[in-house]
Design an enzyme around this catalytic site. Structure first.
Site, PDB file in Angstrom:
ATOM      1  CE  LYS A  44      -3.615   6.146 -18.461  1.00  7.42           C
ATOM      2  NZ  LYS A  44      -2.237   6.585 -18.242  1.00  7.42           N
ATOM      3  CD  GLN A  91       1.115   5.556 -19.135  1.00  2.00           C
ATOM      4  OE1 GLN A  91       0.058   6.075 -19.465  1.00  2.00           O
ATOM      5  NE2 GLN A  91       1.326   5.095 -17.912  1.00  2.00           N
ATOM      6  CG  ASP A 132      -0.888  12.948 -17.242  1.00  6.01           C
ATOM      7  OD1 ASP A 132      -1.626  12.227 -16.549  1.00  6.01           O
ATOM      8  OD2 ASP A 132      -0.117  12.516 -18.118  1.00  6.01           O
TER       9      ASP A 132
HETATM   10  N1  GUN Z   1       2.445   6.742 -15.233  1.00  3.86           N
HETATM   11  C1  GUN Z   1       1.921   6.369 -14.038  1.00  3.86           C
HETATM   12  N2  GUN Z   1       0.874   7.153 -13.704  1.00  3.86           N
HETATM   13  C2  GUN Z   1       0.738   8.046 -14.708  1.00  3.86           C
HETATM   14  C3  GUN Z   1      -0.158   9.120 -14.930  1.00  3.86           C
HETATM   15  O1  GUN Z   1      -1.070   9.422 -14.135  1.00  3.86           O
HETATM   16  N3  GUN Z   1       0.022   9.807 -16.095  1.00  3.86           N
HETATM   17  C4  GUN Z   1       1.019   9.510 -16.977  1.00  3.86           C
HETATM   18  N4  GUN Z   1       1.135  10.261 -18.063  1.00  3.86           N
HETATM   19  N5  GUN Z   1       1.879   8.525 -16.783  1.00  3.86           N
HETATM   20  C5  GUN Z   1       1.738   7.804 -15.652  1.00  3.86           C
END
Ligand code: GUN
Length: 300
Positions: free
Chosen positions: A64, A108, A131
């Site tokens: 990311k 995350q 998100d």
């Molecule tokens: N963990 C797995 N998928 C995601 C996501 O799309 N966003 C976040 N913040 N954590 C995750």
């Protein structure tokens, strides 16, 4: 009737190249980020928070941050020890909410045991919630109002619209009911005028339900559970699962929730794992960061 239908031979589904499509989305984001920087005197900014040292999460966060930089988005990584307290995490989020350089905040998931995920999500400014997990954004999505939308289902929707155009009237079945994928995916497909059914581990007649689908989106985290008998001939199948499996020779590889070899004999189009939905998730995170930056600059 076509020759193929009269003499059924194993057909091969078209491969949906999520990796190539994600690269296109990132190029569009890069152009938008340049325009934003030119008119606002700063790059759009994304804060990425990782608590603990889960190996898979570390890989996702690195990807990311790298892709944000490549798209002209400033990233603010915060890598915190596994013993970070709830109060420390909430204090960080408060400071990111107040930081004008930060347009998007991603924490995350999953968080280490002992931290309250819901409280953390609710502490994020809904306008910076790239998100789309904050209850305000969940509510806006379900009410059909403009909102920041969870990245993985948004990536699925963009791929479907690219392939199928208008989705109105199509029968969509979503396998899985998670807050991250299944539930928002159902909402997005409903908002796109599909007839939507969500099935899950307690559903009866799972294969029969899935066989009705023109669009089948699978997000359950169970390697290969969707076989050929779950798929209507010609259906478009999106496989959100990413499962690490070890074969008899001890080699690890990534597989989806769909039995790819079997499904590709029946489906009209199918995403691979890896290289299908995964790259779209990160591309949509960057896209959401631009959306948040633009909305914040209009609001301010
Ligand atoms: N963990 C797995 N998928 C995601 C996501 O799309 N966003 C976040 N913040 N954590 C995750």
């Amino acid at each position: 009737m076509s020759e193929r239908a009269e003499h059924p031979t194993p057909s091969s589904a078209a491969l949906i190249d999520g990796k190539a499509f994600a690269a296109r989305v990132r190029e569009e984001v890069k152009t938008m980020a340049q325009d934003f920087a030119a008119s606002h005197g700063r790059q759009p900014g994304l804060a990425v928070v990782l608590v603990g040292s889960d190996a898979a999460s570390q890989v996702y966060v690195r990807t990311k941050v790298r892709q944000a930089g490549e798209a002209g988005i400033a990233s603010f990584p915060h890598l915190l020890d596994a013993d970070t307290t709830q109060a420390q995490l909430l204090a960080l989020i408060e400071s990111l909410n107040a930081d004008d350089r930060v347009d998007g905040i991603l924490v995350q998931l999953p968080l280490p045991a002992g931290l309250d995920e819901s409280a953390v999500i609710e502490a994020i400014d809904p306008g910076k919630d790239v998100d789309g997990f904050h209850p305000i954004n969940v509510g806006r999505l379900s009410a059909g109002q403009p909102s920041l939308v969870p990245c993985t289902p948004l990536g699925c929707l963009l791929l479907l619209q690219d392939r199928l155009g208008d989705l109105s009237g199509l029968k969509a079945v979503v396998v899985g009911r998670s807050n991250i994928v299944g539930k928002p995916m159902g909402q997005l497909l409903l908002n796109a005028n599909c007839t939507v059914t969500t099935v899950h581990s307690r559903s009866r007649n799972l294969a029969e339900e899935c066989r009705q689908a023109d669009i089948l989106v699978v997000a359950v985290g169970r390697p290969g559970i969707i076989g050929a008998d779950y798929i209507k001939p010609g259906a478009t199948v999106l496989d959100v699962g990413i499962n690490r499996v070890v074969d008899d020779a001890g080699n690890a590889r990534l597989v989806g929730d769909v039995d790819f070899a079997a499904a590709s004999q029946v489906a009209g189009a199918l995403t691979p794992v890896p290289g299908g939905i995964g790259p779209m998730t990160v591309a949509c995170l960057l896209r959401n960061t631009l959306t948040a930056a633009r909305l914040r600059s209009q609001a301010g």
